[in-house]
Design a protein around this motif. Structure first.
Motif, short mmCIF file in Angstrom:
data_model
loop_
_atom_site.label_atom_id
_atom_site.label_comp_id
_atom_site.label_asym_id
_atom_site.label_seq_id
_atom_site.Cartn_x
_atom_site.Cartn_y
_atom_site.Cartn_z
N UNK A 561 43.58 -44.30 -24.23
CA UNK A 561 42.56 -44.09 -23.21
C UNK A 561 42.76 -42.71 -22.60
N UNK A 562 41.98 -42.40 -21.60
CA UNK A 562 42.03 -41.07 -21.00
C UNK A 562 43.39 -40.80 -20.34
N UNK A 563 44.06 -41.86 -19.87
CA UNK A 563 45.39 -41.68 -19.26
C UNK A 563 46.39 -41.20 -20.30
N UNK A 564 46.33 -41.74 -21.50
CA UNK A 564 47.23 -41.32 -22.57
C UNK A 564 47.02 -39.86 -22.93
N UNK A 565 45.76 -39.47 -23.08
CA UNK A 565 45.45 -38.06 -23.40
C UNK A 565 45.91 -37.14 -22.27
N UNK A 587 40.48 -31.91 -29.32
CA UNK A 587 40.62 -33.09 -30.17
C UNK A 587 40.18 -34.35 -29.42
N UNK A 588 40.50 -34.39 -28.15
CA UNK A 588 40.12 -35.53 -27.32
C UNK A 588 38.60 -35.68 -27.27
N UNK A 589 37.90 -34.55 -27.12
CA UNK A 589 36.44 -34.60 -27.08
C UNK A 589 35.86 -35.05 -28.41
N UNK A 590 36.48 -34.61 -29.51
CA UNK A 590 36.02 -35.00 -30.85
C UNK A 590 36.21 -36.50 -31.07
N UNK A 591 37.33 -37.04 -30.52
CA UNK A 591 37.61 -38.47 -30.67
C UNK A 591 36.65 -39.33 -29.85
N UNK A 592 35.91 -38.72 -28.95
CA UNK A 592 34.93 -39.47 -28.16
C UNK A 592 35.44 -40.00 -26.83
N UNK A 593 36.62 -39.56 -26.42
CA UNK A 593 37.16 -39.97 -25.11
C UNK A 593 36.65 -39.03 -24.04
#
Length: 799
Positions: A561-565, A587-593
């Motif tokens: 989730x966003x906390x992990x990122x 990469x986070x944005x690409x993963x859809x988070x």
């Protein structure tokens, strides 16, 4: 109630045939062998087993004469008839007070019985034991029980039932001890005794004595008594042995609604929703038309505690409406709770408003629903309405509103609730005390939280977690680690929130070795890398500078989730790997988070460390333009730091003055420090005076500003700043540092002479300073010298 069809049983119990199941059950039961807690049964002394009626579990009946001993054998003479009639009336009154739990009136009747001289009669003493047990006065009931000379099965049942209904580990152990004493005296148990034993074993969540008692049930041929069998099913289900409970359930010759609800609850409490619903469907197929079904409906609704099952909950709601069961207040309460847990707060409110007969549980369900769905203020308002309506809250209602106060830091309201809780007599309830500790801890009142924690002897993992999390949230990480070690010493197994809080404490203290030990505990106790443990571990390794291990944990974390990122991005940013942090964000944005406000703090901070001014501006505008996140003080602080590090001090000043939020002292403090580092004394003096005007009470502000005025040669201003510092009572915070050597921590505090090797340390520092001077290094005039000189000036002014 009919038995289940054969084909249905085969689908529920994975066995080839019912005969094989029966043989296996008998084999399992008799294989337990030794029932060394009990003496051999005397078959000839077997009592007549009574079917359960509307009386309580003790099986006490006023009219029973078979239990009267010689003391109670009253020969009915004309002179004694009046006394006998009077005593019978007293017993009836006492039984009535037992049902009403009226302790005061019952004590008055007890006094009258003592006057008659029959208080030691077995029948009369049994009624007294039953009365005090139901009123919660178990020590008093136990003392009367011990005084009975000729105890019968009703005597034992009254006390055993009292302790088993009281619940708790200690009471359940007393039940087991009483049962052993009962069998040692060759008193044959009946259905009520067995039910009390099974209920106590359920509280212990164990089947050690329960299985032996099961063997006793088979040996007595008591299997088939619906009351005993239902209690047996409940014991196995509460111990987590739901399959064993199902075997007993399948072999029962008859079942009532309580039996069905026990089986459904067994699956529900273990989170096995599909099996719970399957048993519920079988109940609908087999139930009689006039049977009371509300218990079974309530049980199946309690299993639907996730948004995924809200559709199924609506279907069951429709069935209850069609069956005309909505008039039962317990079922309405279950529907309110179900909708609240499924995050359908609107439907929960509608159900609450449509409930005609609300009790304290109804209000509690709605208060808790608001609290669990983030509507804490509404929870507090609803509790106020409840209080105004004259509804006496239960401890669970208090717990719900205390949790709401914790979430919004309503400490003053929480203190009022604490007083109310004491008035209601709930101060020793574990759930209520846990909620109080959590409320005080989150509100920063650690001393009050610790008092609540220390006042309880029996502490569960939730209470330990509340106090540990409170210390971590208030930055007292050392005390949190001490409590965690004490918790482990007492054999309390931590849960996920406990581990996450302790890992956060290790992160704040940068104690890598302790963090690794806690990581080992997560593996030992079977915790995975899901949130929150995965993100906490990643943060711990990153803050300790072990980025490889942090990244390894991050990559292995499922369902990030966003906390992990955020944890990994922050770790990279604070360890000088800004480029990698920005790449991970992409990469986070690409993963859809979708990022949150914490993500942008980390990203702009990474840009600050790398000097990417334009990119930082881009991310700052992206917050509101693309993701609808309004910038907060932290984001403005990161932007001021970004501009200041890049030497754009004028732009930073203009940015601060154009800020549309109340930033207090934060932004000017950053600019003052940057001006000192870049040597821009004029702008630094401007920022420092802004801080003085805003009433700063931090010693660093006075020290830095006096240093700037010293560099400018404005000694009058230096005197003024130090005079202000003295008048405002501001003193320089004592510096502290520590180092870990060979698994031992050495703490050094400015001016402290208590360290055992302080003289060696001073000699070493002196030697290093001498060598530095010999090598040609020049000592820079620092703020400590300025502070010392300024203090002398200030003292001279005040003489």
């Amino acid at each position: 109630m009919k038995r289940l069809p054969q084909e249905v049983l085969k689908s529920m119990i994975k066995a080839p045939a019912m005969k094989a199941i029966k043989k296996k059950i008998q084999k399992d039961i008799y294989r337990l062998g030794s029932i060394n807690h009990f003496t051999d049964l005397d078959r000839e002394s077997s009592a007549i087993r009574q079917k359960p009626g509307l009386e309580e579990h003790s099986g006490l009946e006023i009219s029973r004469t078979t239990t009267q001993d010689k003391q109670c054998s009253i020969s009915i003479k004309e002179t004694e008839l009046i006394s006998f009639t009077h005593t019978s009336t007293l017993l009836k009154e006492l039984t009535h007070h037992s049902q009403q739990r009226n302790l005061v009136a019952g004590r008055a009747v007890h006094a009258q019985i003592i006057k008659t001289g029959t208080s030691t009669c077995t029948q009369h003493a049994n009624v007294l034991v039953n009365f005090y047990s139901k009123c919660g006065q178990l020590p008093k009931a136990h003392s009367i029980f011990k005084a009975i000379i000729c105890k019968d099965v009703v005597s034992w049942n009254s006390l055993i039932t009292g302790y088993s209904q009281n619940g708790g580990i200690s009471s359940s152990h007393i039940v087991m001890q009483l049962f052993r004493e009962m069998r040692a005296q060759n008193i044959l148990p009946n259905a009520y005794t067995l039910a009390g034993i099974f209920k106590a074993e359920s509280s212990l969540q164990s089947c050690t004595v329960g299985r032996q008692t099961h063997a006793l049930v088979v040996k007595m041929s008591s299997f088939g008594d619906i009351y005993v069998d239902t209690s047996l099913v409940g014991m196995y289900c509460k111990a987590g042995l739901v399959e064993d409970g199902l075997k007993v359930f399948a072999l029962m010759p008859e079942r009532n609604t309580y039996t069905w609800s026990t089986m459904v609850s067994g699956y529900a409490t273990r989170g096995r929703v599909e099996e719970a619903v399957k048993v519920f469907k079988l109940f609908l197929r087999e139930k009689e038309e006039e049977s009371d079904s509300d218990y079974v409906f309530t049980a199946v609704l309690s299993s639907l505690a996730e948004t995924l099952y809200v559709g199924l909950g609506r279907q069951i709601h429709c069935i209850t409406f069609k069956s005309g069961l909505l008039g039962f207040v317990a079922l309405s309460n279950a529907l309110v709770t179900m909708y609240s847990k499924c995050e359908s707060l609107t439907e929960a409110c509608k159900m609450f408003d449509s409930s005609g007969d609300r009790n304290s549980i109804t209000w509690s369900a709605m208060v808790t629903g608001y609290s669990q769905n983030g509507e804490s203020l509404e929870a507090v308002k609803l509790f106020s309405r409840m209080f105004s309506a004259g509804i006496k809250p239960s401890e669970y209602t208090i717990v719900g509103v205390l949790n709401a106060c914790s979430d919004i830091s309503y400490v003053e309201v929480g203190k009022q609730l604490h007083s109310f809780l004491l008035k209601l007599g709930f101060e020793n309830h574990l759930f209520a005390t846990t909620a109080l500790v959590d409320m005080y801890a989150k509100g920063g009142c650690l001393a009050d939280a610790r008092k609540g924690f220390d006042c309880l002897q029996e502490r569960d993992v939730a209470l330990w977690t509340s106090i540990i999390s409170g210390y971590v949230q208030n930055a007292d990480n050392e005390e949190a680690l001490i409590l965690y070690c004490e918790m482990k010493t007492q054999g309390i197994i931590p849960n996920e929130p406990t581990i996450a809080s302790i890992l956060k404490a290790c992160s704040s203290l940068a104690t890598l070795e302790l963090g690794k030990q806690v990581h080992g505990h997560t593996i030992k106790h079977g915790f995975g890398l899901e949130v929150p443990i995965g993100s906490a571990l990643s943060t711990m390794y990153s803050k300790c500078g072990i980025l490889e291990d942090g990244n390894l944990v991050f990559r292995r974390t499922p369902n990030k989730d966003v906390v992990s990122w955020n944890a990994m991005i922050s770790g990279l940013s604070h360890n000088g790997q800004g480029d990698e942090a920005l790449e991970l964000f992409e990469e986070m944005l690409v993963e859809g988070t979708e990022p949150d406000d914490v993500t942008f703090v980390n990203i702009i901070s990474a840009c600050s460390h790398k000097g990417f001014v334009e990119r930082g501006w881009s991310y700052f505008h992206m917050m509101s333009d693309q993701f609808g996140i309004n910038p907060k003080v932290d984001h403005y602080a990161c932007m001021v730091d970004l501009l200041s590090r890049a030497g754009q001090l004028k732009e930073a000043k203009e940015f601060i003055e154009s800020a549309s939020i109340d930033h207090g002292l934060c932004l000017w403090r950053i600019l003052l420090s940057a001006c000192k580092n870049h040597g821009n004394c004029e702008l630094g003096a401007y920022a420092g005076e802004k801080l003085m005007a805003l009433g700063s009470r931090e010693s660093s502000t006075y020290v830095q500003l006096s240093g700037i005025y010293t560099a400018l040669g404005r000694m009058r201003d230096v005197e003024r700043i130090w005079k202000l510092m003295k008048e405002n009572g501001v003193s320089k915070e004592v510096g502290c540092s520590w180092i870990e050597l060979k698994n031992q921590y050495h703490v050094f505090v400015v001016g402290d002479t208590m360290h055992p090797r302080i003289e060696e340390t001073k000699d070493l520092v002196s030697l290093v300073s001498t060598q530095m001077l010999e090598e040609g290094f020049v000592t820079v005039l620092d703020s400590s010298y300025v502070e010392e000189e300024g203090t002398q000036l200030c003292n001279s002014l005040l003489v």
